[in-house]
Write an enzyme that holds these catalytic residues in place. Structure first.
Site, PDB file in Angstrom:
ATOM      1  N   ASP A 118       0.850  -1.190   0.000  1.00  0.00           N
ATOM      2  CA  ASP A 118       0.000   0.000   0.000  1.00  0.00           C
ATOM      3  C   ASP A 118       0.880   1.232   0.000  1.00  0.00           C
ATOM      4  O   ASP A 118       1.472   1.580   1.020  1.00  0.00           O
ATOM      5  CB  ASP A 118      -0.918  -0.019   1.228  1.00  0.00           C
ATOM      6  CG  ASP A 118      -1.947   1.098   1.189  1.00  0.00           C
ATOM      7  OD1 ASP A 118      -1.789   2.027   0.363  1.00  0.00           O
ATOM      8  OD2 ASP A 118      -2.909   1.052   1.976  1.00  0.00           O
ATOM      9  N   ASP A 317      -1.666   5.798  -6.649  1.00  0.00           N
ATOM     10  CA  ASP A 317      -1.965   4.833  -5.594  1.00  0.00           C
ATOM     11  C   ASP A 317      -1.903   3.417  -6.149  1.00  0.00           C
ATOM     12  O   ASP A 317      -2.375   3.160  -7.260  1.00  0.00           O
ATOM     13  CB  ASP A 317      -3.365   5.139  -5.025  1.00  0.00           C
ATOM     14  CG  ASP A 317      -3.725   4.199  -3.878  1.00  0.00           C
ATOM     15  OD1 ASP A 317      -2.859   3.926  -3.037  1.00  0.00           O
ATOM     16  OD2 ASP A 317      -4.883   3.732  -3.833  1.00  0.00           O
TER      17      ASP A 317
END
Ligand SMILES: *[C@@H]1O[C@H](CO)[C@@H](O)[C@H](O)[C@H]1NC(C)=O
Ligand SMILES: *[C@@H]1O[C@H](CO)[C@@H](O)[C@H](O)[C@H]1NC(C)=O
Ligand SMILES: *[C@@H]1O[C@H](CO)[C@@H](O)[C@H](O)[C@H]1NC(C)=O
Ligand SMILES: *[C@@H]1O[C@H](CO)[C@@H](O)[C@H](O)[C@H]1NC(C)=O
Length: 436
Positions: A118, A317
């Site tokens: 992440d 992201d």
């Protein structure tokens, strides 16, 4: 009462779906080969090498990823807005956790975990023995590791955790992640990334978890904050890494996560990395325009502008699947896409509103960043149905029930590209690289 049997059938169907999607770790169809040097293989959570493959139909998988994305974008928006959004009750069917996983070995002797990557988070945590509510069955047995230690209260590391709670002189904390809350004990142990040992790595040992966002075998945050992997491996990797994410439709392939400056591409174009002091872990870039085919779409500049005060702007992201643009930007892109498709009938599918059953004639979409144009081909912007001739523009507007100001360049649009995070020089490099 005629409707009773029907509801019952529906309920049974829902229950069997629920079962297919729970996180009991399956036996994957293939084994991941050993990682070499400072390079880790990256696989999609739905890959045949992953124990988390839900074995769902294509339609279910897409619907599920879109629902997860919505929750994730709400979460990212809440981070930048510094307020919590309404808790999202997605139910147990939705595995709302990041899409790509890598193998990390923890402890002495090493125990192996497939941790979720992440880039928008700093934290590292693992489900630990005795965890209440952790979704998987692979738990870290700290008592079996001779190098494991709890982190004490009042230590510099404990001071970097928000709201630490001292419990029997050990540093514990609670944290939210997506729609989940975790309670963890700050701990340290040796971890091994590919062939690199990182001694005394500080992470959270999860003791209790609620909600559906916790990745089953832990999280490896690649953000830039003080307790992040990057901060803790500064002398080894100098805050430099790159990844190539494999396409989720080619389930047998692995991408790579390369740590450190050594093996990074030399010929790559860069765009400056922007920093939002309120959310230093998010990787903001300056998106200045979008082209559909060769035409630059007319997007109001305010929809793309970076503003550290409101959190507005664009982030790259790895955990969101489909690119989300704030409403005026998405509408402009979609309208140009539809205009180019002429009189062909537009349909919708799941949460996507621009789908066609005829071949799509738009060859490329270009994200125009400052100093860098990222031109992607149909594999990166069309979602093709496995069972029908339908293809959809794989982007969506930011969720509209929050005052969303954040554009998210998501992982489907990054697949088969090398994305290089060069933090010492404040820049992100992107180049095409087939890795699936
Ligand atoms: C943290 O979570 C634990 C377990 O859910 C709970 O008992 C405790 O009250 C929480 N502490 C704080 C400060 O929120
Ligand atoms: C993946 O591997 C399996 C087993 O080796 C094979 O049956 C399947 O066709 C492969 N799929 C792709 C997309 O290559
Ligand atoms: C679009 O759909 C309508 C109604 O189903 C149909 O009559 C028309 O021929 C379609 N147009 C094209 C270009 O396919
Ligand atoms: C990106 O594309 C635009 C429009 O085609 C062009 O004007 C610009 O010079 C390009 N930028 C770079 C860095 O190549």
């Amino acid at each position: 009462m005629k409707h009773l049997p029907f509801s019952l059938i529906l309920l049974l169907q829902l229950l069997s779906l629920t079962q297919a999607h729970t996180h009991t770790d399956n036996h994957p169809k293939c084994t991941l080969p050993e990682d070499r040097g400072s390079t880790l293989q990256v696989i999609h959570a739905y890959s045949s090498c992953s124990p988390f493959n839900p074995k769902a139909s294509w339609e279910e998988t897409v619907a599920q990823m879109l629902a997860q994305d919505r929750a994730r974008v709400l979460y990212l928006s809440s981070l930048v807005a510094r307020k919590s959004v309404a808790p999202v009750a997605w139910g147990r069917r939705v595995i709302q956790s990041p899409s790509y996983i890598v193998r990390v070995k923890v402890g002495t002797p090493p125990q192996s975990f497939l941790m979720a990557l992440d880039t928008s988070n700093d934290a590292a945590w693992l489900p630990c023995n005795g965890c209440l509510g952790c979704p998987g069955s692979t738990l870290f047995a700290s008592e079996k590791s001779s190098s494991f230690e709890g982190v004490g209260c009042g230590t510099p590391q404990c001071n970097q955790v928000t709201n630490p709670i001292c419990f029997q002189n050990l540093c514990t904390y609670n944290q939210t992640y997506g729609s989940s809350t975790i309670a963890a004990a700050l701990s340290q142990d040796t971890i091994v990334l590919a062939q690199d040992p990182i001694p005394n790595f500080v992470f959270g040992c999860i003791q209790k978890a609620t909600g559906s966002s916790v990745p089953p075998q832990g999280l490896l945050g690649l953000g830039r904050g003080p307790l992040s992997l990057l901060a803790q491996s500064q002398s080894l990797y100098q805050s430099t890494f790159s990844y190539c994410l494999p396409s989720f439709s080619s389930t047998n392939f692995t991408g790579s996560l390369r740590l450190g400056p050594v093996a990074q591409p030399k010929r790559i174009h860069f765009t400056p990395l922007l920093k939002n002091p309120r959310r230093p872990s998010l990787y903001y870039v300056n998106l200045i325009g979008i082209k559909v085919g060769r035409k630059t779409v007319d997007i109001p500049p305010s929809a793309l502008a970076f503003d550290a005060t409101t959190g507005a702007g664009t982030i790259i992201d790895s955990g969101t699947v489909y690119t989300r643009l704030v409403q005026p930007a998405y509408t402009a892109v979609r309208d140009e896409f539809r205009r180019r498709m002429g009189s062909a009938n537009v349909t919708s599918l799941g949460g996507f509103d621009t789908c066609y059953t005829v071949p799509i004639t738009i060859p490329t979409i270009t994200f125009m960043f400052q100093d860098l144009n990222m031109t992607v081909t149909q594999d990166n912007f069309l979602l093709r149905s496995a069972s029908t001739p339908t293809a959809c523009l794989a982007m969506a507007a930011a969720p509209d029930n929050v005052n969303s100001v954040l554009n998210v360049i998501a992982n489907m649009q990054q697949q088969n590209h090398r994305v290089l995070f060069d933090i010492p020089n404040s820049r992100i490099g992107i180049s095409r690289e087939p890795c699936s």
